[in-house]
Write a protein that holds these residues in place. Structure first.
Motif, PDB file in Angstrom:
ATOM      1  N   TYR A  63       9.066  16.324  10.113  1.00  0.00           N
ATOM      2  CA  TYR A  63       9.622  14.898  10.763  1.00  0.00           C
ATOM      3  C   TYR A  63      10.533  14.283   9.951  1.00  0.00           C
ATOM      4  O   TYR A  63      11.705  13.796  10.846  1.00  0.00           O
ATOM      5  CB  TYR A  63       8.268  14.189  10.549  1.00  0.00           C
ATOM      6  N   ARG A  64      10.564  14.005   8.785  1.00  0.00           N
ATOM      7  CA  ARG A  64      11.096  13.353   8.403  1.00  0.00           C
ATOM      8  C   ARG A  64      12.776  13.633   7.842  1.00  0.00           C
ATOM      9  O   ARG A  64      13.799  13.348   8.139  1.00  0.00           O
ATOM     10  CB  ARG A  64      11.633  12.356   7.244  1.00  0.00           C
ATOM     11  N   PHE A  65      12.643  15.421   7.396  1.00  0.00           N
ATOM     12  CA  PHE A  65      14.088  15.524   7.135  1.00  0.00           C
ATOM     13  C   PHE A  65      14.457  16.722   8.790  1.00  0.00           C
ATOM     14  O   PHE A  65      15.835  17.153   8.749  1.00  0.00           O
ATOM     15  CB  PHE A  65      13.498  16.826   6.348  1.00  0.00           C
ATOM     16  N   PHE A  66      13.572  17.076   9.568  1.00  0.00           N
ATOM     17  CA  PHE A  66      14.153  18.255  10.805  1.00  0.00           C
ATOM     18  C   PHE A  66      14.154  17.868  12.074  1.00  0.00           C
ATOM     19  O   PHE A  66      14.833  18.146  12.653  1.00  0.00           O
ATOM     20  CB  PHE A  66      13.061  19.285  10.548  1.00  0.00           C
ATOM     21  N   ILE A  67      13.162  17.086  11.931  1.00  0.00           N
ATOM     22  CA  ILE A  67      13.324  16.713  13.747  1.00  0.00           C
ATOM     23  C   ILE A  67      14.028  15.413  13.799  1.00  0.00           C
ATOM     24  O   ILE A  67      13.982  14.470  12.866  1.00  0.00           O
ATOM     25  CB  ILE A  67      12.074  15.621  13.801  1.00  0.00           C
ATOM     26  N   GLY A  68      15.261  15.394  14.650  1.00  0.00           N
ATOM     27  CA  GLY A  68      16.071  14.001  15.064  1.00  0.00           C
ATOM     28  C   GLY A  68      14.813  12.750  15.347  1.00  0.00           C
ATOM     29  O   GLY A  68      14.414  12.878  16.808  1.00  0.00           O
ATOM     30  N   SER A  69      15.097  11.605  14.811  1.00  0.00           N
ATOM     31  CA  SER A  69      14.903  10.540  15.561  1.00  0.00           C
ATOM     32  C   SER A  69      15.263   9.016  14.657  1.00  0.00           C
ATOM     33  O   SER A  69      15.613   9.481  13.433  1.00  0.00           O
ATOM     34  CB  SER A  69      12.839  10.984  14.639  1.00  0.00           C
TER      35      SER A  69
ATOM     36  N   TYR B 197      13.631   7.163  12.088  1.00  0.00           N
ATOM     37  CA  TYR B 197      13.083   7.348  11.023  1.00  0.00           C
ATOM     38  C   TYR B 197      13.410   8.694  10.038  1.00  0.00           C
ATOM     39  O   TYR B 197      13.541   8.676   9.202  1.00  0.00           O
ATOM     40  CB  TYR B 197      12.036   7.516  10.961  1.00  0.00           C
ATOM     41  N   SER B 198      14.305   9.584  10.591  1.00  0.00           N
ATOM     42  CA  SER B 198      14.985  10.848   9.708  1.00  0.00           C
ATOM     43  C   SER B 198      15.646  10.736   8.509  1.00  0.00           C
ATOM     44  O   SER B 198      16.723   9.709   8.689  1.00  0.00           O
ATOM     45  CB  SER B 198      15.800  11.601  10.742  1.00  0.00           C
ATOM     46  N   PHE B 199      15.727  10.974   7.693  1.00  0.00           N
ATOM     47  CA  PHE B 199      16.387  10.947   6.623  1.00  0.00           C
ATOM     48  C   PHE B 199      17.889  12.319   6.534  1.00  0.00           C
ATOM     49  O   PHE B 199      19.082  11.609   5.887  1.00  0.00           O
ATOM     50  CB  PHE B 199      15.715  11.209   5.183  1.00  0.00           C
ATOM     51  N   GLY B 200      17.327  13.331   7.193  1.00  0.00           N
ATOM     52  CA  GLY B 200      18.270  14.476   7.276  1.00  0.00           C
ATOM     53  C   GLY B 200      19.514  14.374   8.262  1.00  0.00           C
ATOM     54  O   GLY B 200      18.862  13.099   9.376  1.00  0.00           O
TER      55      GLY B 200
END
Lengths: 134, 223
Positions: B206-212, B214-217
């Motif tokens: 969720y944090r690195f691959f999905i855009g939102s 809350y995303s780090f990436g």
């Protein structure tokens, strides 16, 4: 009057029986306490029931060993009570290749595990079986 | 059965854990595709590309955390959650008893914490678990979205620590407690890939691959 005395006699007899069984238990079990090696002890020392092992199956040289060229070349006549050379800590200490803690753990656990697999009577396999908080 | 639970079942549950997580990861990547995302809430000005060094951007990002993270909004709950998750991971990994058993089985082990420290971590974990439980029972906005499933998952997570404390202090009958401890650990391993405990893996997705928000990436994958 008489029942009171009876009670007292019973109590004394009970107390005596506790002390005698305790003393007898002391003889055939060894307290594996080595404060000079285990400087930062985290668990209480183990009381090892030596007699139960002597009676219970393994031969002396299953545990007592002196390996030369991969063979246990220990002279069984040296296994006399009171001989300091036959204790585990004579060879296994804090500077030896196998520390005394590992020596105890390997020796006890490997056999207890093997016996469990072979469905024989066996000893504890987890910490609290031997290291008892009192 | 007793020997089976203490012996082969440990390996089986660990295999289910690893293979289950791999399966979930595979399913995630099979179901999602890379897509161009449009963030309409981000300031976007094609005429003036920002001329900033990378370290300036990093510093700004760190400073902005102060304003927009959950640490800022719910500091107490976030702190409790962090303590819970950190102790959940490091306690069993660096526990002396586990490492001695590992050493005996495989001839290798991690280094270990002092046992009193591990005990403290376990109590911290249990305390956090108790707070989660009370929160689910007594805080209304949490209670309305709580079902039996949430209590079961919480129990699965806390049970190894509860039984572990009992085993360490040798409260109650030791053989029973250590057996329950092993069962509890195995249940947690088996349940992790197939329940919402899978957030152990999906958190990173969720944090690195999905855009939102809350995303780090960059987050370019979508369903």
């Amino acid at each position: 009057m008489i029942p009171k005395y009876n009670l007292m006699i019973l109590l004394i007899a009970a107390l005596l029986s506790i002390t005698t069984t305790d003393l007898m238990a002391q003889q055939d079990s060894l307290l594996l306490n080595h404060p000079e090696i285990f400087l930062n002890r985290q668990r209480p020392p183990v009381t090892f029931p030596h007699n139960r092992h002597v009676e219970g199956g393994p031969s002396c040289k299953d545990c007592h060993h002196q390996y030369k060229n991969g063979e246990n070349s220990l002279d069984e006549s040296t296994l006399q009570e009171g001989n300091p050379e036959i204790r585990c800590s004579a060879c296994h200490h804090s500077r030896s290749g196998i520390h005394l803690r590992e020596a105890f753990h390997y020796q006890c656990l490997s056999c207890h595990k093997k016996n469990e697999k072979e469905r024989k009577k066996t000893g504890p396999r987890f910490c609290g079986g031997c290291h008892l908080w009192n | 059965m007793y020997e089976f639970i203490r012996g082969p079942m440990v390996s089986i549950s660990f295999m289910i854990f690893i293979i289950g997580l791999l399966y979930q990861a595979f399913k995630f990547f099979a179901l999602t595709r890379k897509k161009e995302l449009i963030f309409i809430n981000l300031p976007f000005n094609p005429d003036k590309p920002p001329r900033k060094q990378w370290f300036q951007r990093v510093v700004e990002w760190f400073l902005s955390l102060r304003k927009r993270t959950v640490w800022r909004v719910h500091p107490v709950m976030t702190g409790i959650t962090c303590i819970f998750h950190i102790s959940l991971f490091i306690t069993p990994l660096f526990l002396l008893g586990h490492n001695i058993l590992l050493d005996e089985a495989w001839g290798m082990h991690f280094w270990s914490f002092p046992e009193s420290f591990s005990d403290g971590l376990t109590w911290a974990d249990l305390l956090c678990g108790a707070i989660f439980l009370f929160r689910r029972i007594f805080v209304r906005r949490v209670r309305v979205i709580t079902t039996l499933y949430d209590y079961i998952v919480l129990l699965i997570t806390v049970a190894p620590f509860l039984t572990g404390t009992f085993a360490y202090h040798q409260w109650f009958e030791y053989q029973t407690v250590i057996f329950l401890h092993i069962v509890a650990g195995e249940v947690m391993f088996i349940a992790t890939p197939f329940t919402k405990l899978g957030h152990m893996l999906f958190f990173f997705f969720y944090r690195f691959f999905i855009g939102s928000e809350y995303s780090f990436g960059r987050g370019t994958r979508m369903w």
